[in-house]
Motif scaffolding. Structure first.
Motif, PDB file in Angstrom:
ATOM      1  N   LEU A 139      -7.181  -0.816  -2.724  1.00 20.72           N
ATOM      2  CA  LEU A 139      -6.737   0.017  -1.604  1.00 20.72           C
ATOM      3  C   LEU A 139      -7.894   0.299  -0.650  1.00 20.72           C
ATOM      4  O   LEU A 139      -7.725   0.292   0.576  1.00 20.72           O
ATOM      5  CB  LEU A 139      -6.143   1.326  -2.126  1.00 20.72           C
ATOM      6  CG  LEU A 139      -4.832   1.209  -2.912  1.00 20.72           C
ATOM      7  CD1 LEU A 139      -4.422   2.571  -3.469  1.00 20.72           C
ATOM      8  CD2 LEU A 139      -3.715   0.622  -2.057  1.00 20.72           C
ATOM      9  N   ASP A 184       0.955   4.223  -2.823  1.00 20.50           N
ATOM     10  CA  ASP A 184       0.811   5.644  -2.492  1.00 20.50           C
ATOM     11  C   ASP A 184       1.943   6.465  -3.104  1.00 20.50           C
ATOM     12  O   ASP A 184       1.717   7.530  -3.689  1.00 20.50           O
ATOM     13  CB  ASP A 184       0.833   5.829  -0.971  1.00 20.50           C
ATOM     14  CG  ASP A 184      -0.481   5.471  -0.306  1.00 20.50           C
ATOM     15  OD1 ASP A 184      -1.419   5.025  -1.007  1.00 20.50           O
ATOM     16  OD2 ASP A 184      -0.577   5.623   0.934  1.00 20.50           O
ATOM     17  N   ARG A 221      -8.214  -1.011   3.225  1.00 17.52           N
ATOM     18  CA  ARG A 221      -8.497  -0.028   4.271  1.00 17.52           C
ATOM     19  C   ARG A 221      -9.720  -0.439   5.082  1.00 17.52           C
ATOM     20  O   ARG A 221      -9.698  -0.371   6.320  1.00 17.52           O
ATOM     21  CB  ARG A 221      -8.731   1.347   3.624  1.00 17.52           C
ATOM     22  CG  ARG A 221      -9.117   2.438   4.606  1.00 17.52           C
ATOM     23  CD  ARG A 221      -9.233   3.799   3.944  1.00 17.52           C
ATOM     24  NE  ARG A 221     -10.313   3.845   2.953  1.00 17.52           N
ATOM     25  CZ  ARG A 221     -10.625   4.937   2.255  1.00 17.52           C
ATOM     26  NH1 ARG A 221      -9.906   6.047   2.422  1.00 17.52           N
ATOM     27  NH2 ARG A 221     -11.611   4.930   1.396  1.00 17.52           N
ATOM     28  N   VAL A 269      -1.304  -5.288  -5.554  1.00 19.56           N
ATOM     29  CA  VAL A 269      -2.457  -5.163  -4.656  1.00 19.56           C
ATOM     30  C   VAL A 269      -3.304  -6.434  -4.659  1.00 19.56           C
ATOM     31  O   VAL A 269      -3.948  -6.769  -3.656  1.00 19.56           O
ATOM     32  CB  VAL A 269      -3.322  -3.935  -5.002  1.00 19.56           C
ATOM     33  CG1 VAL A 269      -2.582  -2.640  -4.686  1.00 19.56           C
ATOM     34  CG2 VAL A 269      -3.813  -3.966  -6.447  1.00 19.56           C
ATOM     35  N   VAL A 304       0.834  -1.203   0.000  1.00 17.40           N
ATOM     36  CA  VAL A 304       0.000   0.000   0.000  1.00 17.40           C
ATOM     37  C   VAL A 304       0.869   1.253   0.000  1.00 17.40           C
ATOM     38  O   VAL A 304       0.593   2.211  -0.743  1.00 17.40           O
ATOM     39  CB  VAL A 304      -0.961  -0.015   1.198  1.00 17.40           C
ATOM     40  CG1 VAL A 304      -1.683   1.317   1.341  1.00 17.40           C
ATOM     41  CG2 VAL A 304      -1.979  -1.147   1.048  1.00 17.40           C
ATOM     42  N   THR A 309      -4.330   3.965   3.218  1.00 15.32           N
ATOM     43  CA  THR A 309      -3.717   4.709   2.133  1.00 15.32           C
ATOM     44  C   THR A 309      -3.789   6.209   2.390  1.00 15.32           C
ATOM     45  O   THR A 309      -4.722   6.692   3.050  1.00 15.32           O
ATOM     46  CB  THR A 309      -4.410   4.392   0.798  1.00 15.32           C
ATOM     47  OG1 THR A 309      -3.820   5.171  -0.254  1.00 15.32           O
ATOM     48  CG2 THR A 309      -5.899   4.706   0.851  1.00 15.32           C
ATOM     49  N   TYR A 318       1.249  -2.053 -10.815  1.00 20.51           N
ATOM     50  CA  TYR A 318       0.061  -1.426 -10.258  1.00 20.51           C
ATOM     51  C   TYR A 318      -1.185  -1.847 -11.031  1.00 20.51           C
ATOM     52  O   TYR A 318      -1.663  -1.153 -11.931  1.00 20.51           O
ATOM     53  CB  TYR A 318       0.241   0.100 -10.257  1.00 20.51           C
ATOM     54  CG  TYR A 318       1.517   0.498  -9.560  1.00 20.51           C
ATOM     55  CD1 TYR A 318       1.629   0.390  -8.174  1.00 20.51           C
ATOM     56  CD2 TYR A 318       2.629   0.922 -10.285  1.00 20.51           C
ATOM     57  CE1 TYR A 318       2.813   0.707  -7.530  1.00 20.51           C
ATOM     58  CE2 TYR A 318       3.813   1.257  -9.646  1.00 20.51           C
ATOM     59  CZ  TYR A 318       3.900   1.142  -8.265  1.00 20.51           C
ATOM     60  OH  TYR A 318       5.080   1.446  -7.626  1.00 20.51           O
TER      61      TYR A 318
END
Length: 382
Positions: free
Chosen positions: A70, A33, A74, A359, A29, A81, A352
């Protein structure tokens, strides 16, 4: 031979370590970012961007999938993030409308803009999830209905994929129009079914039939879960899969549409076991899962991701654990998670996307922490 040994590598000796997994998730994460640009989104890996128009925006390989992941991490309390996700989702949708990822493709599938994984549906539903509005919902509803009768009968481009979006919106909003849209699409999918229980897919100028989650039988059956005919459909799909299974010394795999034997979520036993676990004959489920274990994780050429990499294969172990309750399968899933996280470190962070990138591995590791299978989008939007 049921798979290509040259595409796999020895499993790491590293034992499962929950804190190590949590730290690796947080690191993924943090890297996402750091790489994020509010205007340009994320850089694309060479394979992901092939023939596409960067920055990638779609749910499968682009920014929408990263943003969704993300947010999911969270919400699960695993990593916070620093990105303004609603703003990033809005920017992704803006980019998609100005330059669809497939803008340079020579052959654009029918109703491509309405596709779940490659079209506008992905950016729309992620943007709505993060900042609901009537305008986004109405646009999404229009796109779902545009996809009815698409000759691409599959999760990636066709109505089965947009049915997943409609079902999610029904659960989130309770609005009856989503049930109607889902049913309209479902009836078109039922009408397209061949007499032998498979579906014919017309895509990229090709006509083919597939068993896989993204392109064929088990993905379509999964999309039809809310249908009252699902239980009967599952039994019939199990018969089809039993008839097409390739067996060798108690191990099992399934052929691709061109007859080859691969071992990855998008082609072969990992995806079949993962998507068809609720109805697949138990001996076939365990034979497929055992083949995945004995083959070992995919090597660095295939990578760590949930589409054709280690995390995708590992999801089959979580489904075996869910089906039979044997802790052996959870242990094996967690060993694959450690290997997948190690592959991210070996390659170096910086891929990504949800299906091929880091992820997706983080989400798989999160599932291993909790001991549940929540394959993104197909199984869970949370």
């Amino acid at each position: 031979m049921l798979y290509g040994p040259e595409l796999h590598e020895p499993l790491t000796d590293e034992a499962w370590d929950e804190q190590r997994a949590r730290d690796a998730i947080a690191g993924i994460v943090a890297d996402a970012d750091a790489a994020f640009d509010p205007d340009r989104l994320w850089p694309a890996e060479e394979w992901d961007v092939y023939e596409a128009t960067p920055p990638l925006k779609n749910l499968y390989l682009g920014a929408s999938g990263v943003i969704w992941a993300l947010d999911a991490l969270r919400r699960r309390g695993l990593a916070e993030t620093a990105i303004d996700l609603p703003a990033a989702a809005a920017r992704t949708l803006e980019w998609w409308r100005g330059l669809p990822d497939y803008a340079q493709w020579e052959s654009v599938p029918e109703a491509a803009a309405s596709a779940l994984l490659i079209g506008e549906i992905g950016p729309l539903i992620v943007a709505w999830r993060l900042a609901p509005s009537a305008e986004l919902a109405d646009r999404l509803y229009t796109r779902v209905r545009e996809n009815v009768g698409n000759e691409a009968v599959e999760i990636m481009f066709g109505a089965p994929g947009t049915m997943l979006a409609a079902q999610a919106m029904l659960e989130w909003t309770g609005e009856e129009r989503w049930a109607d849209a889902w049913q309209e699409s479902a009836e078109s999918v039922w009408a397209a079914r061949d007499d032998d229980g498979l579906w014919t897919n017309r895509l990229y100028g090709e006509t083919f039939r597939s068993l896989t989650p993204p392109h064929g039988l088990v993905g379509i059956v999964l999309a039809l879960r809310p249908d009252p005919r699902y239980e009967k459909l599952g039994r019939e799909a199990a018969e089809v899969l039993a008839g097409l299974a390739v067996r060798e010394d108690g191990l099992v795999n399934w052929p691709t549409r061109d007859g080859r034997l691969k071992l990855q979520w998008c082609s072969g036993a990992p995806g079949i076991v993962g998507a068809a676990a609720p109805y697949l004959d138990e001996d076939l489920l365990l034979g497929g899962a055992e083949l995945i274990w004995q083959a070992g994780p995919p090597g660095m050429e295939k990578g760590s991701g949930i589409c054709h990499g280690t995390a995708g294969n590992g999801h089959a172990f979580l489904k075996a654990f869910e089906r039979v309750g044997d802790e052996l399968w959870l242990e094996r899933a967690r060993r694959f998670a450690m290997h997948a996280l190690g592959q991210v470190e070996r390659r170096g962070p910086g891929r990504y996307s949800l299906w091929t990138g880091d992820v997706g591995v983080a989400l798989y590791a999160a599932d291993c922490i909790d001991g549940v299978s929540r394959y993104p989008v197909l199984e869970s939007w949370d």
